[in-house]
Scaffold this active site. Structure first.
Site, PDB file in Angstrom:
ATOM      1  N   LYS A  95       0.878  -1.176   0.000  1.00 54.70           N
ATOM      2  CA  LYS A  95       0.000   0.000   0.000  1.00 54.70           C
ATOM      3  C   LYS A  95       0.909   1.218   0.000  1.00 54.70           C
ATOM      4  CE  LYS A  95      -3.522   2.642   2.255  1.00 54.70           C
ATOM      5  NZ  LYS A  95      -4.015   3.088   3.544  1.00 54.70           N
ATOM      6  N   GLY A 156      -8.082   9.561   9.065  1.00 51.73           N
ATOM      7  CA  GLY A 156      -8.317   9.600  10.498  1.00 51.73           C
ATOM      8  C   GLY A 156      -9.367  10.594  10.957  1.00 51.73           C
ATOM      9  N   ALA A 182      -9.681   5.971   3.872  1.00 51.38           N
ATOM     10  CA  ALA A 182      -9.514   7.178   4.690  1.00 51.38           C
ATOM     11  C   ALA A 182     -10.806   7.974   4.836  1.00 51.38           C
ATOM     12  CB  ALA A 182      -8.429   8.079   4.133  1.00 51.38           C
ATOM     13  N   GLY A 183     -11.085   8.307   6.069  1.00 47.20           N
ATOM     14  CA  GLY A 183     -12.198   9.205   6.370  1.00 47.20           C
ATOM     15  C   GLY A 183     -13.495   8.513   6.722  1.00 47.20           C
ATOM     16  N   THR A 205      -9.423   3.776  11.767  1.00 49.00           N
ATOM     17  CA  THR A 205      -9.708   4.614  12.930  1.00 49.00           C
ATOM     18  C   THR A 205     -11.101   4.369  13.508  1.00 49.00           C
ATOM     19  OG1 THR A 205      -8.223   6.288  12.070  1.00 49.00           O
ATOM     20  CG2 THR A 205      -9.794   7.017  13.733  1.00 49.00           C
TER      21      THR A 205
END
Lengths: 254, 371
Positions: A95, A156, A182-183, A205
């Site tokens: 990644k 995050g 992400a997010g 997260t």
């Protein structure tokens, strides 16, 4: 089922290993998620130590390791990190994360493209983390990427799919799997990403920092399945159409 | 991602595809109309017989989508027939080898005579057309023609025999902007029947031409089928599949679609399938509802009334004042036409008609300095 490069995945939920309160919780949460692809930050693990706290918890046959290059600032460093990971973890999957900006961790598109080109030539299965940029995605395809991983919102942040309009464009024109990374802050975000046709989502997260990571991991598992099912079943229409009072086709009756 | 369209095309079966289009129901059509982003399955519903009662709704939506993306402008182009020599037998074409007529290929001087007339008409976009006669009308000839024409036109398109990737790579830097290559029909067996002799009889070579164009980096390519050879709904579906594949793979290229209906020519074939005006409107709207970005073009094959009305429905470019014979504008107006044209109005008259409808005629939409 989802195929990336030569691998088939039953689960479309990919997970991360950061931010958990303990290795124990991480292990349980990952198992509850049903995930078959787990990212590991190279900077956080001891590549020489098989008993490393994180690595030793990922020793399940269904779990594929996806080392990430988080922490590198340019293509050169990323290629070096990928080579190290290949040697130590015996996987050519990587990644690619290049974010020179320490505040928002925004991915660097120029260095990411350069690194993808080089890593693909070196035989890596490259999964680059990028901004939701449709043109960059096409350039990455040409560079030999195995998938693209556009962000839903800053890493995050738990803000959800702020980039949804661009994700839709990316999904509509991609020839490689699109993994929203992400997010994603809630199972409903993951379900939404799947409903619009994403091939998979990567969540870390939102699971790791919840009060009950194991339960949250299971919630994400169900949401991803539901979202995918909805995509396959085709959502009903939400817009209506009106018929104008001056017909456009009446000339055909003359 | 496959290396060429044939691999994807071979995963389809003509009869099954045809059946799935004809089985679409009113419910499928309503769903397709309501969807924001339409799939190939939605497109099947929109071109199916079940969509006929929904034509007005389709037209309204198609108009909205077209205005949103293209505004009230109409690109104008004009064909310049360079040659009617041809080594192929095509059962439907006036240039067919077995059609015993005098053949002509324009010389550089004759080309410039034609150019003078086209420039006088106001054109800055020309479409070069030939038959397929590789001994006279070949890459070297096209190179010479492009060098001759480039100073005079902002945009040069071409509708000639399919070429190899290397040929396109030579021609594009010389000013070739757009290449039109129609599959004629995606029905493999019927294709063979209609093209029994000549290089054109190679179905796969033609099917993979857009791939070669994409690899060569052409700016724009035009797709389509010749309506009348086979079931138009199935053929149009395959055109849509082809378009979708190309858009994803050659993403820096622009695309246009045309819908030529078989027109009479001397000694020609009667269409196997008739397509009514109503059905052509349905097809135009269906393409627009599937794809809001693709350019849709209508030629002078169609009638004045039809052309005047479809302008607001999805069409974004049209030819005007066309001659379909080499030398037709100035050199030899009486030479063999490829087919009869229907709308014989001059470009000036077309411009006035567009103005009356609130549209602007665009004669120049490219600059040769950009290429």
């Amino acid at each position: 089922m989802l195929t990336i490069a030569d691998k088939v995945f039953n689960s479309r939920l990919f997970t991360g290993t950061g931010k958990f309160s303990s290795a124990d919780i991480m292990e349980q949460a990952l198992l509850a998620s049903g995930s078959e692809l787990v990212t590991v930050a190279l900077k956080r693990v001891d590549l020489k130590d098989k008993e490393d706290d994180i690595l030793s918890r990922l020793n399940y046959p269904q779990l594929n390791l996806l080392p990430n290059t988080s922490g590198v600032r340019n293509a050169k460093e990323a290629v070096f990190a990928a080579q190290m990971a290949r040697e130590a973890l015996e996987t050519n999957w990587i990644k690619l994360e290049i974010h020179p900006d320490p505040k928002y961790l925004m991915p660097d598109p120029i260095e990411t493209l350069k690194a993808t080109e080089e890593l693909a030539k070196l035989g890596f299965i490259v999964l680059p983390y990028i901004h939701a940029d449709p043109v960059l995605c096409k350039h990455l395809e040409n560079a030999g990427t195995a998938a693209v991983m556009p962000l839903g919102s800053p890493i995050g942040s738990n803000k959800g799919l702020k980039t949804i309009d661009f994700l839709e464009i990316i999904i509509s024109q991609s020839n490689v799997p699109v993994i929203v990374d992400a997010g994603i802050g809630a199972p409903s975000d993951a379900a939404k990403a799947m409903e619009i046709g994403a091939d998979a989502v990567l969540v870390n997260t939102a699971i790791a920092v919840s009060r009950d990571p194991v339960k949250m991991a299971e919630a994400f598992k169900i949401a991803v399945i539901a979202g995918r099912m909805a995509f396959e079943a085709k959502l009903g229409s939400i817009n209506s159409y009106a018929v104008s009072s001056s017909p456009l086709t009446s000339f055909l009756d003359d | 991602m496959t290396d060429n369209f044939t691999t994807l095309f071979n995963t389809y079966n003509w009869e099954q595809t045809k059946q799935s289009i004809y089985e679409k129901t009113a419910e499928d059509v309503v769903r397709a109309l309501g969807n924001n982003k339409r799939t190939l399955e939605d497109f099947k519903a929109l071109i199916s017989p079940a969509a006929a009662p929904y034509l007005e709704q389709m037209a309204q939506l198609s108009r909205q989508a077209t205005l949103k993306r293209f505004g009230k402008v109409m690109q104008l182009y004009v064909p310049l027939y360079l040659s009617n020599e041809c080594n192929n037998i095509c059962t439907y074409c006036g240039f067919s080898l077995d059609n015993k007529v005098r053949r002509k290929t324009l010389s550089p001087i004759e080309i410039m005579q034609e150019v003078a007339v086209l420039k006088e008409m106001g054109y800055d976009h020309v479409l070069l057309v030939t038959g397929e006669a590789n001994q006279t009308v070949h890459t070297e000839y096209f190179k010479a023609v492009l060098e001759l024409l480039r100073p005079h036109f902002a945009l040069i398109s071409m509708e000639v025999q399919p070429l190899d990737t290397e040929d396109y790579e030579v021609l594009i830097p010389l000013g070739l902007n757009t290449v039109l290559v129609y599959q004629e029909t995606y029905h493999r067996e019927d294709y063979k029947k209609h093209h029994p002799k000549g290089k054109k009889s190679n179905f796969e070579y033609r099917l993979e031409t857009p791939d070669r164009l994409g690899k060569a980096g052409v700016h724009k390519m035009g797709l389509g089928v010749l309506i009348g050879l086979e079931d138009w709904r199935t053929d149009s579906f395959f055109t849509a599949v082809h378009l979708g594949y190309l858009e994803k793979k050659y993403w820096q290229t622009k695309y246009s679609l045309s819908f030529p209906r078989l027109r009479p020519f001397s000694g020609g074939l009667e269409p196997k399938v008739e397509m009514s005006d109503r059905e052509l409107v349905q097809l135009i709207c269906a393409y627009r509802l599937l794809n809001e970005e693709v350019e849709l073009s209508i030629s002078t094959r169609e009638s004045v009334v039809f052309r005047d009305h479809v302008i607001g429905l999805g069409i974004t470019s049209m030819s005007a004042g066309s001659k379909t014979n080499p030398g037709g504008y100035a050199v030899e107006p009486e030479s063999l036409e490829q087919f009869e044209i229907c709308d014989e109005r001059t470009p000036e008259e077309i411009k006035d008609m567009l103005k009356e409808k609130g549209y602007e005629a665009v004669w120049k939409d490219w600059d040769r300095l950009l290429q």
